[in-house]
Write a protein that holds these residues in place. Structure first.
Motif, PDB file in Angstrom:
ATOM      1  N   LEU A   1      -2.601   0.986  -1.313  1.00 49.15           N
ATOM      2  CA  LEU A   1      -1.446   0.195  -1.688  1.00 49.15           C
ATOM      3  C   LEU A   1      -1.526  -1.165  -1.013  1.00 49.15           C
ATOM      4  CD1 LEU A   1       1.409   2.835  -1.158  1.00 49.15           C
ATOM      5  CD2 LEU A   1       0.274   2.250  -3.318  1.00 49.15           C
ATOM      6  N   LEU A   2      -1.053  -2.192  -1.692  1.00 41.34           N
ATOM      7  CA  LEU A   2      -0.946  -3.528  -1.119  1.00 41.34           C
ATOM      8  C   LEU A   2       0.525  -3.832  -0.857  1.00 41.34           C
ATOM      9  CD1 LEU A   2      -3.339  -5.466  -3.543  1.00 41.34           C
ATOM     10  CD2 LEU A   2      -3.928  -4.269  -1.431  1.00 41.34           C
ATOM     11  N   GLY A   3       0.792  -4.624   0.160  1.00 41.32           N
ATOM     12  CA  GLY A   3       2.165  -4.976   0.470  1.00 41.32           C
ATOM     13  C   GLY A   3       2.289  -6.419   0.913  1.00 41.32           C
ATOM     14  N   ASP A   4       3.473  -7.020   0.680  1.00 39.73           N
ATOM     15  CA  ASP A   4       3.704  -8.398   1.109  1.00 39.73           C
ATOM     16  C   ASP A   4       4.797  -8.435   2.178  1.00 39.73           C
ATOM     17  OD1 ASP A   4       6.171  -8.210  -0.160  1.00 39.73           O
ATOM     18  OD2 ASP A   4       5.574  -9.377  -1.919  1.00 39.73           O
ATOM     19  N   PRO A   5       5.069  -9.598   2.767  1.00 36.24           N
ATOM     20  CA  PRO A   5       6.058  -9.678   3.856  1.00 36.24           C
ATOM     21  C   PRO A   5       7.470  -9.288   3.432  1.00 36.24           C
ATOM     22  CG  PRO A   5       4.653 -11.621   3.855  1.00 36.24           C
ATOM     23  CD  PRO A   5       4.363 -10.878   2.589  1.00 36.24           C
ATOM     24  N   GLN A   6       7.741  -9.318   2.116  1.00 34.17           N
ATOM     25  CA  GLN A   6       9.066  -8.943   1.623  1.00 34.17           C
ATOM     26  C   GLN A   6       9.227  -7.431   1.486  1.00 34.17           C
ATOM     27  OE1 GLN A   6       8.270 -12.639   1.610  1.00 34.17           O
ATOM     28  NE2 GLN A   6       7.255 -11.728  -0.148  1.00 34.17           N
ATOM     29  N   GLY A   7       8.155  -6.683   1.773  1.00 35.81           N
ATOM     30  CA  GLY A   7       8.220  -5.232   1.671  1.00 35.81           C
ATOM     31  C   GLY A   7       7.908  -4.682   0.299  1.00 35.81           C
ATOM     32  N   ARG A   8       7.493  -5.540  -0.634  1.00 36.86           N
ATOM     33  CA  ARG A   8       7.139  -5.073  -1.964  1.00 36.86           C
ATOM     34  C   ARG A   8       5.771  -4.413  -1.939  1.00 36.86           C
ATOM     35  NH1 ARG A   8       9.105 -10.519  -4.959  1.00 36.86           N
ATOM     36  NH2 ARG A   8       7.861 -11.337  -3.254  1.00 36.86           N
ATOM     37  N   ILE A   9       5.601  -3.406  -2.772  1.00 33.93           N
ATOM     38  CA  ILE A   9       4.370  -2.632  -2.834  1.00 33.93           C
ATOM     39  C   ILE A   9       3.669  -2.888  -4.159  1.00 33.93           C
ATOM     40  CG2 ILE A   9       3.385  -0.310  -2.867  1.00 33.93           C
ATOM     41  CD1 ILE A   9       4.355  -1.210  -0.137  1.00 33.93           C
ATOM     42  N   ASN A  10       2.365  -2.994  -4.113  1.00 34.35           N
ATOM     43  CA  ASN A  10       1.547  -3.256  -5.294  1.00 34.35           C
ATOM     44  C   ASN A  10       0.455  -2.195  -5.388  1.00 34.35           C
ATOM     45  OD1 ASN A  10       0.197  -4.408  -7.454  1.00 34.35           O
ATOM     46  ND2 ASN A  10       0.015  -6.432  -6.525  1.00 34.35           N
ATOM     47  N   ARG A  11       0.368  -1.537  -6.537  1.00 30.70           N
ATOM     48  CA  ARG A  11      -0.679  -0.545  -6.761  1.00 30.70           C
ATOM     49  C   ARG A  11      -1.866  -1.184  -7.485  1.00 30.70           C
ATOM     50  NH1 ARG A  11       1.311   4.554  -5.753  1.00 30.70           N
ATOM     51  NH2 ARG A  11       3.587   4.590  -5.469  1.00 30.70           N
TER      52      ARG A  11
END
Length: 203
Positions: free
Chosen positions: A167-177
């Motif tokens: 999983l990838l994540g950004d500083p806003q806490g969003r998750i990217n598959r």
């Protein structure tokens, strides 16, 4: 496929073809791995493992908008270099959704600095295969941070507890598959994500 979508593909294809046409016909790929013609099919288009990552992006209809965004940000040429680079390419659908959310301003060149930073956030210097990322996560005992091309923003990589998928994540806490994972390229590694992540807003 709608007429507007067909038209967008044609415009994107024309732009990408124009970019390729700017190069000398005598250009030889210094990164070519001779004797290796393995390919993987992504969205019905083959991606060859012995070609540079920029060529794979420009050759994929599913990454047309991403290629245009990289070009507008002045980064497509960067991915022609030796690198290596690990690229988390963003397909058309999430980019189109973000375009609508920003009233068409996402890919605009007027705010060049913001677009460049957003596209830099999808590129990590270095060759990060899936196996290497998993080893790094195991060694750390949890999520790791990868410094992206801009040199300041960090992309988080973790494992989903139940499925163990990356999983990838950004500083806003969003998750990217990930949609496509771990495709070797002559100058790096290519992934394709399922959504768009955004770096931390400038202070």
């Amino acid at each position: 496929m709608t007429k507007s979508r067909i038209g967008r593909y044609l415009v994107g294809a024309a732009l990408i073809a124009g970019l390729a046409g700017c190069e000398s016909s005598a250009r030889q790929d210094p990164l070519l791995v001779r004797g290796s013609t393995d390919d993987i099919v992504f969205a019905q288009v083959p991606i060859f493992r012995d070609r540079p990552v920029d060529e794979s992006i420009r050759g994929s209809l599913e990454l047309t908008d991403y290629a245009v965004a990289l070009h507008n940000a002045g980064l497509l040429e960067t991915l022609q270099r030796a690198g290596p680079y690990t690229v988390f390419a963003v397909p058309n659908a999430p980019l189109e959704a973000e375009q609508r959310a920003t009233s068409g301003q996402l890919l605009a060149t007027a705010d060049h600095a913001s677009l460049r930073r957003l596209m830099q956030y999808t590129i990590v210097p270095g060759r990060y295969t899936e196996a290497r990322l998993r080893r790094m996560i195991a060694k750390r005992g949890g999520p790791i941070g990868l410094t992206t091309l801009g040199g300041h923003d960090v992309l988080t990589v973790s494992l989903e507890p139940d499925t163990q998928e990356l999983l990838l994540g950004d500083p806003q806490g969003r998750i990217n598959r990930l949609w496509l994972a771990d495709v070797p390229q002559s100058n790096g590694v290519l992934y394709a994500t399922q959504s768009l992540l955004v770096p931390e807003a400038p202070r």
